[in-house]
Design a protein around this motif. Sequence first.
Motif: not given
Length: 403
Positions: A331-341, A395-403
Amino acid sequence: MLIIDGLFQQRIPIRHKEILDVMAAGTRVVGAASMGALRAAELHTYGMKGIGEVFHAYRTGGLTADDEVAVAHQEDGSYAALSEPLVNIRHTLASALRAAAVTGDEARALLHLSKSLPYYERSWPRLARCAGPASGGLRRAVDRVLEHLALVPAAADLKRQDALRALSHLRDAADDRPSSPPVIPPSARWRTNFAASWEAHHRGETALGTHVPYAAVLRYHQVFQRSFASSWREYVLRHVAGTRAGHASSEEVETAALQAARRAGISADTLPTHRLTHWLTKDELLGLDEREQLLRLLVRSYRVRPGAAPFTASTPALRRLVGDWPTAVRRVVTHTDVAHASGPRGFPGPADTLALCERLVGMWEVDTNAGRTLTAAARDRGLPTVRQALDILRAHPTGEVVE
């Protein structure tokens, strides 16, 4: 493990805590020639072995400055030296003095001239240019030193000689392993919070071809996992309670944590008002009983104590916080903005900050009408400030809420 040299200035050099961590795991570490000699001199009391003249000089105090071994070099992969380390200049001048190629006064004057130059400008051609007529005839002394080097080339590179000595030592000692690993004194408190932070930001696992540090997994779920605040509260209170927590119920853990806090001098009777107001909102001060106020204060002010093993280096503890581990890492890899991080991209504007704050309010279900604040909500998740939460969001602009 043999450490000879390493980058510094433009890169973070190898850390003392990194070496100590390797030694504590049972690896013998040897240092020589350059940065390796420096680290060996600094860590010899912990069991790191030093080899060679440069190490001995640092160990005995004959050398004290880091720039004695510093060298400017190419960045094309060859690492070809562009300057001369001061230890080599010292070694050459001593050899020339023994051969009567220079006098004692000339050797001292040339060494003084070398030390006056920045490490990246030190070289024999540079010394020749600086040793002009105004230097009292030192130019002729430089010429005689270079003539001596042509006859005795081994006098030119002490660092290389020490490196070869270290390699020979390891070759000869390959079949002579000690019966036990180096002993790091148990009283040495080198496992500090800084070491814990370094470990958490570098150790981790690989997912989708990307290395994911433990700290990155934690940070993502501190913001995006809806239930993280309750998991964090339980984790913190069990650690505060210590061995008394065991398999106790949540209420028993809370009671044990409060008892541990009281033994440490933290109670409603001992805390001044300004301490409470720093950690609690006005509505919490007015509407909560003392027990819950203290529990929230313990959670929001919690920090790993010096010398304690960081939970982020213990995957079982981290897994209990974030749930399904393989999914959490991917999940971390999928939603990471590499340029920002990888680094800051300038200061965010007010509109950007406001929009992200509103997003946090929604994700964390912060009821601002009930006196809750984003700062309190961030601290309930182990984040000291809202700004840290905003940085994670960016750093995770497409991050999704996890229950």
